[in-house]
Write a protein that holds these residues in place. Structure first.
Motif, PDB file in Angstrom:
ATOM      1  N   HIS A 147      45.561 -35.112  -7.026  1.00 44.02           N
ATOM      2  CA  HIS A 147      44.940 -34.993  -5.708  1.00 44.02           C
ATOM      3  C   HIS A 147      43.908 -33.865  -5.731  1.00 44.02           C
ATOM      4  O   HIS A 147      44.105 -32.845  -6.382  1.00 44.02           O
ATOM      5  CB  HIS A 147      45.985 -34.683  -4.638  1.00 44.02           C
ATOM      6  CG  HIS A 147      46.865 -35.844  -4.332  1.00 44.02           C
ATOM      7  ND1 HIS A 147      46.467 -36.875  -3.521  1.00 44.02           N
ATOM      8  CD2 HIS A 147      48.122 -36.139  -4.738  1.00 44.02           C
ATOM      9  CE1 HIS A 147      47.440 -37.759  -3.439  1.00 44.02           C
ATOM     10  NE2 HIS A 147      48.466 -37.338  -4.171  1.00 44.02           N
ATOM     11  N   CYS A 148      42.815 -34.065  -4.987  1.00 46.62           N
ATOM     12  CA  CYS A 148      41.742 -33.054  -4.934  1.00 46.62           C
ATOM     13  C   CYS A 148      42.113 -31.866  -4.066  1.00 46.62           C
ATOM     14  O   CYS A 148      41.853 -30.726  -4.432  1.00 46.62           O
ATOM     15  CB  CYS A 148      40.460 -33.673  -4.394  1.00 46.62           C
ATOM     16  SG  CYS A 148      39.610 -34.675  -5.599  1.00 46.62           S
ATOM     17  N   SER A 149      42.648 -32.131  -2.897  1.00 42.29           N
ATOM     18  CA  SER A 149      42.943 -31.051  -1.959  1.00 42.29           C
ATOM     19  C   SER A 149      44.347 -31.217  -1.401  1.00 42.29           C
ATOM     20  O   SER A 149      44.953 -32.274  -1.553  1.00 42.29           O
ATOM     21  CB  SER A 149      41.890 -31.022  -0.855  1.00 42.29           C
ATOM     22  OG  SER A 149      41.809 -32.277  -0.227  1.00 42.29           O
ATOM     23  N   CYS A 151      47.712 -31.960   0.447  1.00 43.88           N
ATOM     24  CA  CYS A 151      48.144 -33.137   1.195  1.00 43.88           C
ATOM     25  C   CYS A 151      49.277 -32.741   2.132  1.00 43.88           C
ATOM     26  O   CYS A 151      50.134 -31.941   1.773  1.00 43.88           O
ATOM     27  CB  CYS A 151      48.645 -34.220   0.247  1.00 43.88           C
ATOM     28  SG  CYS A 151      47.477 -34.625  -1.045  1.00 43.88           S
ATOM     29  N   THR A 159      47.384 -29.025  -6.379  1.00 44.78           N
ATOM     30  CA  THR A 159      46.261 -29.951  -6.365  1.00 44.78           C
ATOM     31  C   THR A 159      45.127 -29.378  -7.211  1.00 44.78           C
ATOM     32  O   THR A 159      45.169 -28.217  -7.633  1.00 44.78           O
ATOM     33  CB  THR A 159      45.756 -30.149  -4.925  1.00 44.78           C
ATOM     34  OG1 THR A 159      45.300 -28.887  -4.439  1.00 44.78           O
ATOM     35  CG2 THR A 159      46.843 -30.704  -4.023  1.00 44.78           C
TER      36      THR A 159
END
Length: 189
Positions: A147-149, A151, A159
């Protein structure tokens, strides 16, 4: 002779070492006029417009608004957090708390090493591909599936953005944010 070089600090240590400082200015008619012109505000001038025009570290209305909402701005000694606060009048004391960075997660470097040991394939590892530490940008390989950022469903999950503090130091020139952030993602197939 033989000189022992001191080890360079790791990026997360540099982020953690950023010191908070307070800057204070006396509101003048010139400052108010500069803010009005910078943001095309003839009728109502908001506090965040004046903050953005006054403090170079908060150069946009958005950055200044966030600082106001976080309680980093005070007028005549009173903290202001209202998003719609009107700019103070001439003679008011405007103060901003600047330079604060979010503390990187403890053990981040070890977590990064652990992630990269999962696979020997370069595309599966977090790696800096190119960077300019002076200006504070980097191109970093993000493995597929990460994941980029942050959650909402698993806030403790690391992340891509969380790992950045272990890979990229704060910029040496200009302004910095509260921590490294993802700004663009390029996908290829």
């Amino acid at each position: 002779g033989n000189f022992a070089m001191a080890p360079e600090p790791f990026p997360e240590e540099l982020w953690a070492a950023l010191e908070v400082r307070e800057e204070e200015v006396l509101v003048t008619s010139k400052l108010l006029e500069e803010a009005r012109q910078a943001f095309s505000r003839q009728a109502v001038l908001y506090l965040h417009h004046l903050v953005a025009a006054t403090f170079p570290e908060l150069p946009t209305a958005n950055a200044a608004m966030k600082a106001v909402r976080r309680g980093q701005v005070s007028v005549d000694g009173s903290t202001v957090t209202a998003h719609d606060a009107i700019a103070p009048e001439v003679g008011a004391c405007l103060r901003a708390r600047l330079g604060a960075a979010e503390a990187p997660r403890a053990g981040l470097r070890e977590e990064l090493e652990k992630w990269n040991q999962k696979s020997s394939r370069p595309e599966a590892q977090l790696r800096v591909l190119a960077s300019d530490p002076a200006l504070g940008w980097a191109v970093i390989n993000k493995p597929a599936g990460m994941h980029c950022s942050p959650c909402g469903f698993n806030p403790g999950h690391l992340t891509f953005q969380a790992y950045l503090a272990a890979m990229v130091p704060p910029p040496q020139l200009g302004t910095h944010s509260r921590g490294p952030r993802v700004c663009h993602r390029l996908d290829f197939r």
